[in-house]
Design an enzyme around this catalytic site. Structure first.
Site, PDB file in Angstrom:
ATOM      1  N   HIS A   1     -33.371 -26.065  38.799  1.00  0.00           N
ATOM      2  CA  HIS A   1     -34.589 -26.328  39.565  1.00  0.00           C
ATOM      3  C   HIS A   1     -34.890 -25.176  40.523  1.00  0.00           C
ATOM      4  O   HIS A   1     -33.988 -24.521  41.045  1.00  0.00           O
ATOM      5  CB  HIS A   1     -34.444 -27.627  40.358  1.00  0.00           C
ATOM      6  CG  HIS A   1     -34.461 -28.839  39.492  1.00  0.00           C
ATOM      7  ND1 HIS A   1     -35.617 -29.374  38.968  1.00  0.00           N
ATOM      8  CD2 HIS A   1     -33.455 -29.619  39.034  1.00  0.00           C
ATOM      9  CE1 HIS A   1     -35.340 -30.424  38.238  1.00  0.00           C
ATOM     10  NE2 HIS A   1     -34.025 -30.601  38.252  1.00  0.00           N
TER      11      HIS A   1
ATOM     12  N   ARG B   1     -14.598 -15.871  38.350  1.00  0.00           N
ATOM     13  CA  ARG B   1     -14.289 -14.448  38.204  1.00  0.00           C
ATOM     14  C   ARG B   1     -13.146 -14.277  37.215  1.00  0.00           C
ATOM     15  O   ARG B   1     -12.313 -15.166  37.063  1.00  0.00           O
ATOM     16  CB  ARG B   1     -13.911 -13.835  39.553  1.00  0.00           C
ATOM     17  CG  ARG B   1     -14.998 -13.960  40.619  1.00  0.00           C
ATOM     18  CD  ARG B   1     -14.583 -13.291  41.919  1.00  0.00           C
ATOM     19  NE  ARG B   1     -15.571 -13.504  42.965  1.00  0.00           N
ATOM     20  CZ  ARG B   1     -16.698 -12.782  43.085  1.00  0.00           C
ATOM     21  NH1 ARG B   1     -16.940 -11.811  42.217  1.00  0.00           N
ATOM     22  NH2 ARG B   1     -17.553 -13.039  44.058  1.00  0.00           N
TER      23      ARG B   1
END
Length: 233
Positions: free
Chosen positions: A131, A198
């Site tokens: 959104h 990561r």
């Protein structure tokens, strides 16, 4: 009712309820040859969606390869609503032999592609759109973000509760740690963890698995074993 009669009655009812539930489990599975499977864009041999599903929206744009297993309470969704005329023909594609755990939620608006032999833990969420929030006068739920295709490479493992965000491109034989939040590109043969996720281990040619930051390896060994993804070949 005396205690013995009560116990006997409860035991009979308990066995009956569980017998009916097992029957419903088997009878409610979506498998090739059922009317529910025929509603999908394609539904490969030996594939199965466990009963009960949560939401199966616009099945004509959802394609399952062969040997695909999807756990119970799954949401497989294409588009923004029933009979959305703008959905691509292949909005959600799941490759052969992939296994998606219970309560998985995949919402495809443009393109989500899952490769072959991909394994999901439970409660994994994947979406190719989110959104917007730029207009402060409108509710967030009414502001739709851009469609950004998502791909998950063959042989990858997506851990319990992981979130795969719009635009993610996950390579082959990647381990995504439980609870990780992934966006952007992840190289082949890597282990990612955290929010945002990561790379914490990668496969270096002629070297093997190496840590990408100090102090991470003992944690990963506890989660995945000492060699979470074996070297190809």
């Amino acid at each position: 009712m005396n205690p013995l009669a009560r116990a006997l009655t409860h035991g009979v009812l308990n066995r009956g309820v569980h017998a009916v539930w097992r029957w419903l489990d088997r009878a409610g599975e979506i498998v090739p040859g059922t009317r529910a499977a025929a509603a999908f864009g394609s539904f490969g041999a030996d594939s199965c969606i466990d009963f009960p599903p949560a939401t199966l929206l616009n099945r004509r744009s959802i394609h399952l390869g062969s040997g695909v297993l999807v756990g119970r309470q799954a949401t497989l969704s294409a588009g923004y609503g029933e009979d959305d005329p703008h959905i691509p023909d292949r909005a959600l594609v799941i490759g052969d032999r992939s296994i998606l755990g219970a309560r998985v939620s995949i919402t495809a608006h443009a393109s989500i592609t899952i490769g072959e032999s991909v394994f999901f833990g439970q409660s994994v969420f994947v979406t190719d759109a989110s959104h917007g929030y730029q207009d402060p006068t409108r509710p967030i739920g009414e502001q739709f973000g851009a469609h950004q295709p998502v791909s998950i490479g063959s042989g990858s493992w997506i851990g319990h509760g992981a979130v795969i965000l719009p635009g993610a491109r996950i390579g082959r034989n990647v381990v995504v740690a439980a609870g990780a939040v992934v966006r952007g590109e992840v190289e082949d043969f890597a282990v990612v963890a955290g929010n945002p996720a990561r790379v914490v281990r990668r496969l270096e040619p002629e070297v093997g698995w190496v840590d990408s930051r100090g102090g991470v390896r003992p944690v990963l060994e506890g989660l995945f074993g000492s060699d979470p993804v074996r070297r190809p070949g």
